[in-house]
Design an enzyme around this catalytic site. Structure first.
Site, PDB file in Angstrom:
ATOM      1  N   CYS B  85     -28.043 -32.880 -13.988  1.00  0.00           N
ATOM      2  CA  CYS B  85     -27.394 -31.613 -14.378  1.00  0.00           C
ATOM      3  C   CYS B  85     -26.484 -31.094 -13.284  1.00  0.00           C
ATOM      4  O   CYS B  85     -25.739 -30.135 -13.486  1.00  0.00           O
ATOM      5  CB  CYS B  85     -28.436 -30.566 -14.733  1.00  0.00           C
ATOM      6  SG  CYS B  85     -29.796 -31.223 -15.695  1.00  0.00           S
ATOM      7  N   HIS B 336     -24.730 -24.407 -21.206  1.00  0.00           N
ATOM      8  CA  HIS B 336     -25.096 -25.399 -20.198  1.00  0.00           C
ATOM      9  C   HIS B 336     -24.830 -26.827 -20.699  1.00  0.00           C
ATOM     10  O   HIS B 336     -25.751 -27.598 -20.956  1.00  0.00           O
ATOM     11  CB  HIS B 336     -26.579 -25.219 -19.844  1.00  0.00           C
ATOM     12  CG  HIS B 336     -27.121 -26.212 -18.858  1.00  0.00           C
ATOM     13  ND1 HIS B 336     -26.344 -26.771 -17.861  1.00  0.00           N
ATOM     14  CD2 HIS B 336     -28.363 -26.750 -18.708  1.00  0.00           C
ATOM     15  CE1 HIS B 336     -27.096 -27.615 -17.151  1.00  0.00           C
ATOM     16  NE2 HIS B 336     -28.312 -27.622 -17.645  1.00  0.00           N
TER      17      HIS B 336
END
Lengths: 389, 389
Positions: B85, B336
């Site tokens: 991420c 996200h």
């Protein structure tokens, strides 16, 4: 800007490593390189991992952080670099930039790929992701099939014969026989190559790089760091490093017999290193298929257009030839663990420049070049190494 | 070494983009950034793509070369950077090194992820690849489950209450409401958060960042290149950029309530930029789950240990508070899209530093910080931006 030096090299044997996971391979290669550099692990400031398909094949992303912890140095900067089969060469390039930037003085590059023992699918599915999924891969075209078009186009355009081009595989195996890290360290004959099963007309099985697992690593350092190291008599500089792309899909190109990215990346790297093709003593080209080796020699400026196969046939690629090429076995016989290949190529050239290539040694090699290709030439990384003492 | 400037920014709205593929998203964001920089496409010399899972989810690797061609600039250097991420933040870091190195004067960073419409599997399978496949992922543990341990450990250690920590989601949604690019541009209440379904005890659905698709892009340039550009009245420098790792797996750590990589990366970035936490006017933290936002504020040095939730409760994260945080909606409400998130964070901070944040504007913001996390803190990228005119 600081110059960049190769302080250490390490690698695993390329093989079907059924008993080793991707982390085992990375750690083994990295520790070898760190030992070779004569440094402590904690001196490493940043890690660049070259890898293409660990997510798809091993269900494992985030290799940079994984490796940092399994090497025992959590805290360092780390990330993975991907450019299909050129991932290794691209990782070397990013590491080169990292040292040049002045932000890091000592970085580790690790190329790794594990093509056997995949948990999610098989290697052929993974490899075609280097081409366009939406326009090409979904049709079921494999990488061999695409390179078969290249092979046919080259033979037609230059009236070249397969028996001459296929010699590249024989050449590679001859040198792999003396390389303890090679996946297939044994000679083969032209007859065996030409009689081997057809994979995609006209590409024969023994003209194709094998599937294998392996990891290679380098420690790169700045001039500042170099002064702290107890290096041996020989020192190798990474004098030029370049990355270039080409029109992504084979079907969009006007000419299949040349890869623009090789031409562009090599010219930039030559300029950066201050050398010309005639100064290069040892070359590693990305011969995933025999015909590619021939084309790369032409694109790199070592042969005239349409005559790369002649150099091969005349023996000019031998260790005592005009342009010693793939002198540790190349992709065909040393092996081609995709994201590791670009790093193995640098490992092999450094071995030559250090005079440690044993029976394969090119006498007095001072300048070496590696060419690492992603997809059917969608990306090309060229790295030029110089022995500076 | 040259300073590094943000010459242009661009992004797509974060959404479930069923009608757009990963290439469409990348190209849209990139063209927006190029236009914003006031340059021609051909001035781009290198591309760094931040992405985690395009291979597994879209069957497409080699995004760097793909993007170069679809942008119409095949030939440039290009590669993909992956750190789970934190891929976006890591891509910004590698691009920063590229400009600092003097090798490139004008580079494009593109973060992208497409979590909906996956061809091979689903996003949950892809995301857990940020943790250890062989020791954790194979058990079936999801990312939410791992963060649930962190949540419990934090509440226990600091006697913090979920109703206070969960306010982070309410905070994010309040600001997303004024951000046209946000995935969920609407306010929510604390009651809604606390009544939303439990995903993994104690993590509630509305405390968790959503799954979405999006791409954000930056044009970074050197001092030399900057002189050629017709920039506006405002100029933003990428003054500090740092990447750090932490013990890879959550189960190997001695403390779940702090991420060492955040501490380390932020201290390096602060030093590089010549600023301290007290100088920072706007912050983007990686609050994939509410409790993480709180922990990150502490690790970054904006709050005392165990008191991050107090800042939140006291309103100090508001645009007129002591440390304005996630003022464009954060991971929870802006969205996200994994490998794009670190680039969106820089986009958001630059928007603030330029005074273009509309209703969310932090008056007189001059220094901003982004913190982007891979895995449960296995990698952290910190980038510090300064308005220099």
């Amino acid at each position: 800007m600081s110059k960049v030096y190769v302080a250490g090299i390490g690698a695993t044997k390329i093989d079907e490593h059924w008993e080793k996971g991707i982390r085992d391979l990375m750690v083994e290669a990295a520790l070898n390189a760190i030992k070779d550099a004569g440094i402590e692990k904690k001196e490493i400031e940043a890690i660049f991992v070259g890898n293409m398909s660990s997510g798809y094949l091993q269900g494992q992303e985030h290799l940079g952080s994984l490796l940092a912890t399994w090497l025992g140095i959590p805290g360092v900067a780390a990330n993975k670099v991907e450019a299909a089969c050129a991932s290794g060469g691209a990782a070397v390039h990013n590491a080169f930039l990292a040292v040049k930037s002045g932000v890091y003085d000592c970085v580790l590059v690790v190329g790794v790929e594990k093509l056997t023992d995949a948990i999610t699918s098989d290697a052929t599915d993974a490899l075609i992701m280097a081409e366009d999924q939406e326009y090409v891969a979904f049709t079921g075209a494999s990488f061999v099939a695409l390179n078969a078009f290249v092979y046919k186009a080259y033979m037609k355009k230059y009236q070249a014969k397969q028996e001459d081009i296929a010699l590249f595989a024989v050449h590679d195996h001859k040198y792999a026989a003396n390389n303890p890290l090679a996946q297939y360290p044994k000679p083969i004959t032209l007859e065996e190559v030409l009689k081997s099963p057809m994979v995609a007309d006209p590409v024969r099985l023994l003209e194709s790089a094998p599937l294998g697992d392996g990891s290679a690593a380098l420690v790169l350092c700045s001039e500042k760091k170099l002064k702290e190291l107890q290096n041996g008599d020989v020192l190798v500089e990474l004098a030029g490093s370049s990355l270039s792309t080409e029109i992504f899909s084979v079907h969009d190109r006007t000419d299949l017999t040349s890869i623009g990215a090789t031409v562009k990346a090599s010219r930039k790297a030559f300029q950066m290193a201050g050398v010309e093709p005639k100064n290069v003593n040892v070359v590693e080209v990305h011969d995933a298929f025999t015909v590619l080796g021939v084309i790369h020699l032409e694109d790199l400026g070592f042969a005239e257009r349409g005559s790369g196969w002649k150099l091969l046939k005349e023996g000019q690629l031998e260790k005592d030839g005009k342009i010693p090429t793939n002198t540790m076995g190349g992709l065909k016989a040393r092996g081609h663990p995709v994201g590791a290949t670009g790093v193995y190529q640098v490992y092999d050239v450094v071995t030559q420049l250090r005079g440690e290539a044993g029976k394969n040694q090119v006498d007095g090699a001072e300048v070496g070049l590696t060419q690492n290709v992603g997809g059917v030439g969608g990306t090309v990384a060229v790295n030029i190494l110089k022995r500076v003492r």
